[in-house]
Design a protein around this motif. Structure first.
Motif, PDB file in Angstrom:
ATOM      1  N   ALA A  77     -43.091 -27.930 -24.999  1.00  0.00           N
ATOM      2  CA  ALA A  77     -41.764 -28.366 -24.539  1.00  0.00           C
ATOM      3  C   ALA A  77     -40.995 -29.227 -25.529  1.00  0.00           C
ATOM      4  O   ALA A  77     -39.818 -29.482 -25.311  1.00  0.00           O
ATOM      5  CB  ALA A  77     -41.908 -29.144 -23.225  1.00  0.00           C
ATOM      6  N   THR A  78     -41.633 -29.671 -26.596  1.00  0.00           N
ATOM      7  CA  THR A  78     -40.915 -30.617 -27.444  1.00  0.00           C
ATOM      8  C   THR A  78     -39.865 -29.915 -28.312  1.00  0.00           C
ATOM      9  O   THR A  78     -40.047 -28.773 -28.722  1.00  0.00           O
ATOM     10  CB  THR A  78     -41.897 -31.374 -28.353  1.00  0.00           C
ATOM     11  N   PRO A  79     -38.749 -30.583 -28.586  1.00  0.00           N
ATOM     12  CA  PRO A  79     -37.719 -29.979 -29.442  1.00  0.00           C
ATOM     13  C   PRO A  79     -38.260 -29.654 -30.841  1.00  0.00           C
ATOM     14  O   PRO A  79     -39.262 -30.229 -31.269  1.00  0.00           O
ATOM     15  CB  PRO A  79     -36.646 -31.074 -29.516  1.00  0.00           C
ATOM     16  N   SER A  80     -37.590 -28.734 -31.514  1.00  0.00           N
ATOM     17  CA  SER A  80     -38.026 -28.394 -32.869  1.00  0.00           C
ATOM     18  C   SER A  80     -36.821 -28.293 -33.798  1.00  0.00           C
ATOM     19  O   SER A  80     -35.677 -28.205 -33.342  1.00  0.00           O
ATOM     20  CB  SER A  80     -38.789 -27.070 -32.856  1.00  0.00           C
ATOM     21  N   PHE A 107     -40.427 -42.677 -26.073  1.00  0.00           N
ATOM     22  CA  PHE A 107     -40.994 -41.520 -26.789  1.00  0.00           C
ATOM     23  C   PHE A 107     -42.523 -41.628 -26.778  1.00  0.00           C
ATOM     24  O   PHE A 107     -43.241 -40.651 -26.565  1.00  0.00           O
ATOM     25  CB  PHE A 107     -40.455 -41.539 -28.218  1.00  0.00           C
ATOM     26  N   ARG A 146     -50.631 -39.315 -33.099  1.00  0.00           N
ATOM     27  CA  ARG A 146     -49.200 -39.454 -33.340  1.00  0.00           C
ATOM     28  C   ARG A 146     -48.607 -40.574 -32.480  1.00  0.00           C
ATOM     29  O   ARG A 146     -47.818 -41.389 -32.940  1.00  0.00           O
ATOM     30  CB  ARG A 146     -48.555 -38.112 -33.012  1.00  0.00           C
ATOM     31  N   ARG A 171     -47.764 -36.906 -21.608  1.00  0.00           N
ATOM     32  CA  ARG A 171     -47.838 -35.451 -21.782  1.00  0.00           C
ATOM     33  C   ARG A 171     -49.198 -35.062 -22.336  1.00  0.00           C
ATOM     34  O   ARG A 171     -49.799 -34.074 -21.940  1.00  0.00           O
ATOM     35  CB  ARG A 171     -46.718 -34.993 -22.719  1.00  0.00           C
ATOM     36  N   GLU A 214     -51.599 -35.264 -31.189  1.00  0.00           N
ATOM     37  CA  GLU A 214     -50.520 -35.896 -30.443  1.00  0.00           C
ATOM     38  C   GLU A 214     -50.926 -37.318 -30.070  1.00  0.00           C
ATOM     39  O   GLU A 214     -50.097 -38.233 -30.071  1.00  0.00           O
ATOM     40  CB  GLU A 214     -50.190 -35.083 -29.200  1.00  0.00           C
ATOM     41  N   ILE A 217     -43.559 -33.094 -31.650  1.00  0.00           N
ATOM     42  CA  ILE A 217     -44.927 -33.509 -31.395  1.00  0.00           C
ATOM     43  C   ILE A 217     -45.806 -32.283 -31.612  1.00  0.00           C
ATOM     44  O   ILE A 217     -45.345 -31.157 -31.485  1.00  0.00           O
ATOM     45  CB  ILE A 217     -45.060 -34.047 -29.957  1.00  0.00           C
ATOM     46  N   HIS A 249     -35.102 -38.030 -33.841  1.00  0.00           N
ATOM     47  CA  HIS A 249     -36.316 -37.701 -34.609  1.00  0.00           C
ATOM     48  C   HIS A 249     -36.150 -36.356 -35.326  1.00  0.00           C
ATOM     49  O   HIS A 249     -36.497 -36.222 -36.504  1.00  0.00           O
ATOM     50  CB  HIS A 249     -37.521 -37.663 -33.661  1.00  0.00           C
ATOM     51  N   GLU A 250     -35.607 -35.366 -34.622  1.00  0.00           N
ATOM     52  CA  GLU A 250     -35.434 -34.048 -35.253  1.00  0.00           C
ATOM     53  C   GLU A 250     -34.403 -34.118 -36.382  1.00  0.00           C
ATOM     54  O   GLU A 250     -34.579 -33.483 -37.421  1.00  0.00           O
ATOM     55  CB  GLU A 250     -35.013 -33.001 -34.213  1.00  0.00           C
ATOM     56  N   ARG A 267     -47.905 -29.069 -31.904  1.00  0.00           N
ATOM     57  CA  ARG A 267     -48.082 -27.872 -31.093  1.00  0.00           C
ATOM     58  C   ARG A 267     -49.204 -27.088 -31.720  1.00  0.00           C
ATOM     59  O   ARG A 267     -49.322 -27.052 -32.939  1.00  0.00           O
ATOM     60  CB  ARG A 267     -46.861 -26.973 -31.153  1.00  0.00           C
ATOM     61  N   PHE A 302     -43.698 -40.877 -23.169  1.00  0.00           N
ATOM     62  CA  PHE A 302     -43.669 -39.432 -22.910  1.00  0.00           C
ATOM     63  C   PHE A 302     -44.836 -38.744 -23.613  1.00  0.00           C
ATOM     64  O   PHE A 302     -45.553 -37.932 -23.025  1.00  0.00           O
ATOM     65  CB  PHE A 302     -42.341 -38.848 -23.407  1.00  0.00           C
ATOM     66  N   SER A 303     -44.991 -39.079 -24.888  1.00  0.00           N
ATOM     67  CA  SER A 303     -46.026 -38.429 -25.679  1.00  0.00           C
ATOM     68  C   SER A 303     -47.410 -38.694 -25.089  1.00  0.00           C
ATOM     69  O   SER A 303     -48.246 -37.789 -24.987  1.00  0.00           O
ATOM     70  CB  SER A 303     -45.921 -38.952 -27.112  1.00  0.00           C
ATOM     71  N   GLU A 343     -44.211 -36.578 -39.769  1.00  0.00           N
ATOM     72  CA  GLU A 343     -43.705 -36.964 -38.444  1.00  0.00           C
ATOM     73  C   GLU A 343     -43.339 -38.453 -38.408  1.00  0.00           C
ATOM     74  O   GLU A 343     -42.337 -38.847 -37.817  1.00  0.00           O
ATOM     75  CB  GLU A 343     -44.749 -36.653 -37.366  1.00  0.00           C
ATOM     76  N   ALA A 391     -40.293 -27.404 -37.717  1.00  0.00           N
ATOM     77  CA  ALA A 391     -41.030 -28.637 -37.443  1.00  0.00           C
ATOM     78  C   ALA A 391     -40.837 -29.044 -35.981  1.00  0.00           C
ATOM     79  O   ALA A 391     -39.752 -28.929 -35.444  1.00  0.00           O
ATOM     80  CB  ALA A 391     -40.545 -29.734 -38.371  1.00  0.00           C
ATOM     81  N   GLY A 392     -41.883 -29.516 -35.357  1.00  0.00           N
ATOM     82  CA  GLY A 392     -41.809 -29.926 -33.951  1.00  0.00           C
ATOM     83  C   GLY A 392     -41.811 -31.434 -33.830  1.00  0.00           C
ATOM     84  O   GLY A 392     -42.230 -32.133 -34.736  1.00  0.00           O
TER      85      GLY A 392
END
Lengths: 137, 431
Positions: free
Chosen positions: B125-128, B317, B361, B324, B358, A51, B252-253, A53, B320-321, B277, A48-49
């Motif tokens: 680039a976002t974490p997963s 957040f 989101r 981006r 996004e 945001i 969040h992750e 992708r 950034f979102s 999400e 899961a990301g």
């Protein structure tokens, strides 16, 4: 880098289970698009990301990231090169090529990934493209 | 049950996940070039000490969760990993204690491992979050921090180019932005656009020139005499906001881990994806808000009261979102407009569709602000009117900055843009 052992076609087929071979046939069937393979790969490998992708682009990036770990194994294989350069190759040969690549990846640092899916991706992308850096050196 | 060992953590990462998540770490020569154990050791030691302090304050959490491995320096390759792990544990330990204090059942927060990858693309680039070998990995790409620095600097420098380090927090609250448009985009935005165009060539051939640098060198529009972002000191606001952003993204992750989420493909199930999400956002907010205390020192220069500083996490957040989205979507839209290649245009169109998610989101995050404010109010923290206005100003500035970024990309002469794409394409892989 770890030196790979090459593998011949019969050994490669023997190493894959009947289920893996069946999966490879399905993954390489004309109705399965390359984008669908990339999206499946991203879903399986990336989780899961934070945001959104694009799963296809994420799958491509993931395959590119794997490239360094498997290039020596796949592109250094004489069996792979021979199969790719066989101008009479047909669908069955593509599956055989996939089986060899899957068996080679199984020896690489990336062996934990779904090797059948990655092998299918490399065959569908084109081994010449995947190995362009090494084969042109 | 056998305790998790540091060796298990490192092997689960290196054997099961890093090959795909990181372009370089599985190549021994590149890994050796990137990793200097002597350089990393002080950072690892300092973070392990921080985790030991956490254990003193939250002993019950560590008694009930198997994090023994996190006290071993052998569990980390990089100081940044140990630092991110400490920040994650800070949040989960405070959350656990908070739940116990209020008699609430806590969601699972064990077996979480944070790792850094060297992947640098802006669009990915976002974490997963992913599970491997019984562990719950959160992978933070190097590109995440870098994208954030570019975009947050753009936010403030849009109004005051090369802002001095110490003025930036106050300047940010003056960023209503609708009445000000500079004559030209700031240098940092031009550099960020070049980097976004370069995305497909990033992380591919470490021996080739960096595609972003190549664009800046070869294409007239992208050449600038201004110092590169990496060469100048960051405005204080950018430094602080990037820290809060990383903490919030980790929260969040972990929010995904708390619910045991599986990956959902947005294109197949857009509603399910957004709902998942949103829930991870809410879980994450509970972690971020509950562990506030340690962060007050980091945001000590922020002219906000504590509730405002807590809500600054989800707000940044959103910032950034949104920014981006404006950057990546803008570059995609321009490529679609300028390419004669129909297959490429169709592919870019699909990517654009995902980036539309996004945008959705980002707005869903704003909807959560009321429940967030209610959540902290229940715990005795009330947002002041003054701070609410300041946060709204940042939100408004973000909207105008997003439009500004989109306009800046649109205004790039077509010849320069296509030339930049060609430079990147030459360095990109053929598959």
């Amino acid at each position: 880098m770890e030196q790979p052992d090459d593998i011949n076609l019969d050994d490669a087929k023997a190493r894959l289970s009947a289920e893996d071979l069946k999966a490879l046939q399905q993954l390489l069937a004309p109705q399965t698009t390359l984008d669908a393979l990339y999206a499946d790969f991203a879903k399986e490998e990336l989780g899961a990301g934070a945001i959104g992708r694009d799963p296809v682009e994420a799958g491509k990036a993931h395959l590119r990231n794997l490239h360094g770990s498997v290039e020596g194994f796949v592109c250094g294989s004489a069996t792979v090169r021979e199969l790719v350069e066989d101008k009479t190759a047909n669908t069955a040969d593509m599956i055989a090529l996939g089986a060899v690549i899957a068996a080679l990846i199984d020896q690489s640092p990336a062996r934990i990934v779904n090797t059948t899916l990655v092998a299918a991706l490399i065959v569908r992308v084109g081994v010449r493209k995947f190995c362009a850096k090494k084969w042109s050196a | 049950m056998e305790r998790v060992s540091p060796r298990h953590i490192v092997s689960a990462w290196s054997e099961r996940l890093s090959a795909g998540a990181d372009p370089f770490l599985n190549n021994p020569a590149l890994k050796a070039a990137l990793l200097d154990p002597a350089r990393e050791a002080p950072g690892i030691t300092a973070s392990v000490k921080h985790i030991e302090m956490l254990r003193k304050n939250h002993g019950s959490y560590f008694d009930n969760h198997d994090y023994d491995w996190s006290f071993s320096e052998d569990a980390y390759w990089f100081g940044a990993e140990a630092n991110l792990q400490a920040r994650a544990l800070q949040q989960t330990a405070c959350y656990w204690d908070g739940c116990r204090e209020h008699g609430i059942d806590s969601l699972p927060t064990d077996f979480i491992v944070i790792r850094k990858s060297f992947a640098s693309r802006f669009d990915l680039a976002t974490p997963s979050y992913n599970t491997r070998g019984g562990m719950h990995f959160i992978v933070v790409p190097g590109g995440f921090h870098e994208t954030a620095l570019f975009l947050l600097t753009t936010l403030v420098e849009r109004k005051s180019p090369l802002l001095s380090r110490d003025d930036s927090w106050n300047a940010v609250f003056d960023l209503d932005g609708f009445d000000f448009e500079p004559d030209a985009p700031p240098a940092v935005l031009i550099e960020a656009i070049a980097r976004a165009i370069a995305d497909r060539a990033k992380d591919w051939d470490p021996n080739a020139p960096d595609a972003g640098d190549a664009i800046a060198h070869e294409v007239a529009y992208f050449r600038t005499d201004a110092p590169r972002l990496t060469e100048r000191s960051l405005p204080k606001f950018v430094h602080d906001a990037a820290y809060a952003l990383t903490d919030y993204a980790i929260a969040h992750e972990i929010g995904h881990r708390m619910d045991g989420d599986q990956a959902i493909n947005y294109l197949d199930q857009p509603e399910g994806y957004l709902a998942q999400e949103k829930q991870a956002d809410f879980n994450g907010f509970q972690l971020f808000a509950g562990s506030w205390g340690y962060r007050s020192e980091i945001l000590k220069d922020a002219p906000l009261e504590d509730p405002g500083r807590i809500l600054f996490g989800p707000l940044i957040f959103f910032v950034f979102s949104s920014l981006r989205w404006a950057l990546v979507h803008g570059v995609l839209a321009k490529r679609i407009k300028t390419t004669a290649d129909e297959a490429l245009a169709a592919r870019l169109q699909r990517e654009r569709q995902v980036f539309a998610a996004e945008r959705q989101r980002a707005w869903a995050m704003i909807e959560l602000f009321k429940p967030y404010a209610a959540y902290i109010a229940k715990r005795g923290q009330r947002l002041t009117t003054d701070d609410a206005e300041k946060l709204q100003r940042i939100g408004a500035a973000t909207q105008s900055a997003s439009t500004f970024i989109a306009n800046a990309i649109d205004a790039i002469p077509e010849t320069d843009f296509t030339e930049a794409c060609a430079v990147a394409d030459k360095l990109a892989p053929t598959f």
